[in-house]
Design a protein around this motif. Structure first.
Motif, short mmCIF file in Angstrom:
data_model
loop_
_atom_site.label_atom_id
_atom_site.label_comp_id
_atom_site.label_asym_id
_atom_site.label_seq_id
_atom_site.Cartn_x
_atom_site.Cartn_y
_atom_site.Cartn_z
N VAL A 170 3.25 -4.86 2.48
CA VAL A 170 2.44 -5.56 3.35
C VAL A 170 2.56 -7.05 3.15
O VAL A 170 2.50 -7.82 4.26
CB VAL A 170 0.83 -5.13 3.40
CG1 VAL A 170 0.12 -6.11 4.11
CG2 VAL A 170 0.83 -3.62 3.67
N GLU B 80 -10.45 -14.55 11.38
CA GLU B 80 -10.37 -14.21 12.66
C GLU B 80 -12.02 -14.59 13.17
O GLU B 80 -12.61 -13.81 13.63
CB GLU B 80 -10.09 -12.96 13.18
CG GLU B 80 -8.58 -12.72 12.83
CD GLU B 80 -8.10 -11.52 13.71
OE1 GLU B 80 -8.54 -11.38 14.80
OE2 GLU B 80 -7.06 -11.14 13.03
N LYS C 101 4.39 0.97 1.36
CA LYS C 101 4.45 0.13 2.69
C LYS C 101 4.31 -1.32 2.13
O LYS C 101 3.15 -1.64 1.63
CB LYS C 101 3.56 0.49 3.76
CG LYS C 101 3.29 -0.46 4.79
CD LYS C 101 2.42 -0.25 5.88
CE LYS C 101 2.24 -1.24 7.22
NZ LYS C 101 3.50 -1.52 7.72
N GLN D 19 -5.59 -14.94 15.67
CA GLN D 19 -4.42 -14.74 16.79
C GLN D 19 -4.19 -15.74 17.53
O GLN D 19 -3.43 -15.48 18.57
CB GLN D 19 -4.86 -13.56 16.93
CG GLN D 19 -4.84 -12.40 15.91
CD GLN D 19 -4.69 -10.88 16.71
OE1 GLN D 19 -4.12 -10.61 17.56
NE2 GLN D 19 -5.57 -9.92 16.23
N PHE E 166 1.00 -1.25 -0.28
CA PHE E 166 -0.05 0.00 0.07
C PHE E 166 1.13 1.22 0.01
O PHE E 166 1.65 1.36 0.90
CB PHE E 166 -0.84 0.12 1.12
CG PHE E 166 -1.86 -1.02 1.22
CD1 PHE E 166 -2.78 -1.09 0.45
CD2 PHE E 166 -1.88 -2.23 2.11
CE1 PHE E 166 -3.97 -1.84 0.39
CE2 PHE E 166 -2.73 -3.03 2.17
CZ PHE E 166 -3.87 -3.07 1.10
N GLN F 181 -13.31 -10.37 8.84
CA GLN F 181 -13.21 -9.96 10.03
C GLN F 181 -14.13 -8.94 10.69
O GLN F 181 -14.51 -9.21 12.03
CB GLN F 181 -11.81 -9.12 10.11
CG GLN F 181 -11.26 -9.08 11.41
CD GLN F 181 -9.74 -8.52 11.47
OE1 GLN F 181 -9.30 -7.93 10.16
NE2 GLN F 181 -9.01 -8.45 12.74
N PRO G 97 0.18 -11.70 14.41
CA PRO G 97 -0.03 -10.67 15.02
C PRO G 97 -0.97 -9.58 14.52
O PRO G 97 -0.80 -9.75 13.38
CB PRO G 97 1.15 -9.86 15.79
CG PRO G 97 2.26 -10.34 14.67
CD PRO G 97 1.76 -11.89 14.12
N ASN G 98 -1.48 -8.41 14.97
CA ASN G 98 -2.17 -7.40 14.50
C ASN G 98 -1.20 -6.93 13.47
O ASN G 98 0.08 -6.48 13.58
CB ASN G 98 -2.35 -6.35 15.29
CG ASN G 98 -3.46 -6.63 16.43
OD1 ASN G 98 -3.44 -6.49 17.52
ND2 ASN G 98 -4.54 -7.23 16.10
N GLY G 99 -1.70 -6.55 11.98
CA GLY G 99 -1.10 -5.88 11.09
C GLY G 99 -0.20 -6.61 10.38
O GLY G 99 0.88 -6.14 9.64
N ALA G 100 -0.12 -8.21 10.73
CA ALA G 100 0.85 -8.86 9.92
C ALA G 100 0.49 -9.05 8.68
O ALA G 100 1.50 -9.45 7.58
CB ALA G 100 0.94 -10.53 10.58
N GLY G 101 -0.61 -8.86 8.31
CA GLY G 101 -0.88 -9.03 6.64
C GLY G 101 -2.21 -10.29 6.35
O GLY G 101 -2.38 -10.35 5.12
N LYS G 102 -2.63 -10.45 7.52
CA LYS G 102 -3.82 -11.59 7.21
C LYS G 102 -4.83 -11.30 6.42
O LYS G 102 -5.34 -12.05 5.50
CB LYS G 102 -4.02 -12.30 8.68
CG LYS G 102 -2.90 -12.59 9.52
CD LYS G 102 -3.52 -13.34 10.87
CE LYS G 102 -4.37 -12.12 11.73
NZ LYS G 102 -3.38 -11.09 12.15
N THR G 103 -5.53 -10.15 6.84
CA THR G 103 -6.81 -9.59 6.11
C THR G 103 -6.46 -9.62 4.82
O THR G 103 -6.88 -9.86 3.78
CB THR G 103 -7.20 -8.58 6.87
OG1 THR G 103 -7.92 -9.06 8.27
CG2 THR G 103 -8.58 -8.31 6.27
N THR G 104 -5.14 -8.87 4.52
CA THR G 104 -4.70 -8.47 3.22
C THR G 104 -4.57 -9.90 2.43
O THR G 104 -5.16 -9.92 1.14
CB THR G 104 -3.43 -7.79 3.17
OG1 THR G 104 -3.51 -6.76 4.00
CG2 THR G 104 -3.00 -7.38 1.83
#
Ligand code: ATP
Ligand code: MG
Length: 312
Positions: A20, A160, A18, A192, A15, A85, A39-46
């Motif tokens: 991801v 999640e 950045k 997570q 993005f 999510q 963890p949060n922000g790792a890129g799972k949802t992406t």
């Protein structure tokens, strides 16, 4: 022969400047549960969004149900279901109406019956005709998953799915995932919660800052971390010093006043260890045998405790 439900090679996504997803490679066997931990922000949802055709990758190839997500979007969409999510429930409709809408959209035959069965399966019969804005968070998540199952997709993405659920609803969800897999459905699950991956997954990948830092079965991952050990906590540094002198091979944590001693965990070796402390009149305030779990894996691989371990 097992076939491949999802094949990912060299997947990259940024993005702006950045990065991801930084070159992901993995395969998901058909009829299995594949869990992506991070963890949060790792890129799972992406990752889920790219695999589910909701987001375009910058580079790499992704095939889902044998089709390229970039060029055969329609075929991919026909084969998959996605529970995001954040619940996709329409607040102004009842649970039944939400499901009915989904059945209509997917042109499911005997929609009424399908909807009725799903309401029962998810324990939502009583609430079926109430407006879903009155549902609790857990009920909304369940309705969301029920909506995903309309039309029986062969590949399901769950991002999640149990975050924020109470233990009972979490177990209901796990039960449903197991039933789906028994019927041959493929599940791609992000979480997570290490326990969740441990309970459900055939294969686990650990994602950290857009890179896969580990992959394998839960058992294989656990083998990558230091083995079973005994943990002893002492009242003060003097006692810790004394214990460290008599227990060769122990590692110490002065701040926590803890000694860790590798052990096979068998009663005979535990007794020998305790006898040795007794001989020197050393008392440990706490004594526990620790077998590695996925939390240890997470800590060892990412240098951070998991969300679950932090919550404890
Ligand atoms: N549309 C976007 N525009 C810019 N940055 C984004 C966008 N979507 C995600 N990101 C960034 O990409 C990174 C990965 O986000 P992502 O949502 O995939 O993480 P996640 O593993 O799902 O985290 P969580 O566990 O919190 O859901 C984060 O740093 C996030 O801020
Ligand atoms: Mg996410």
């Amino acid at each position: 022969m097992t076939s491949t439900a999802i094949a990912v090679t060299g997947l990259r996504k940024a993005f702006g400047d950045k990065v991801v997803l930084d070159g992901l490679d993995f395969d998901v066997a058909a009829g299995s549960v594949f869990s992506m931990l991070g963890p949060n922000g790792a890129g799972k949802t992406t990752t889920v969004n790219v695999l589910a055709t909701l987001l375009k990758a910058d580079a790499g190839t992704v095939r889902v149900a044998g089709h390229d997500v970039a060029t055969e979007t329609r075929q991919v969409r026909a084969a998959i279901g996605v529970t995001g999510q954040f619940a996709a429930v329409d607040e102004l409709l009842s649970g039944r109406e939400n499901l009915q809408l989904m059945a209509d959209l997917k042109r499911v035959r005997s929609g009424d019956q399908v909807v009725g069965r799903l309401l029962e399966r998810f324990d939502l019969v009583e609430a079926a005709d109430k407006m879903s804005s009155t549902y609790s968070g857990g009920m909304r998540r369940k309705l969301d998953l029920a909506m995903t199952l309309v039309g029986s997709p062969r590949i399901i993405f769950l991002d999640e799915p149990t975050t924020g659920l109470d233990p009972r609803s979490r177990r209901t969800m796990w039960g449903i995932v197991r039933e789906l897999v028994a019927d041959g459905t493929t599940i791609f699950l992000t979480t997570q919660y290490l326990e969740e991956a441990d309970q459900l997954a055939d294969q686990v990948v650990v994602l950290d800052q857009g890179r896969l830092v580990a992959q394998g079965t839960p058992e294989e991952l656990k083998r990558q971390v230091p083995g079973t050990h005994v943990r002893l906590r002492f009242a003060d540094l003097d006692e810790l010093d004394a214990a460290a002198r008599v227990l060769a091979g122990a590692t110490r944590d002065d701040q926590e006043l803890i000694l860790r001693m590798p052990s096979d965990g068998q009663s005979r070796s535990l007794r020998a260890l305790l006898d040795r402390l007794d001989e020197h009149d050393i008392n440990a305030q706490e004594f526990s045998v620790h077998t590695p779990d996925l939390d240890d894996v997470f800590l060892a691989l990412t240098g951070r405790p998991s969300a679950e371990a932090v919550a404890q």
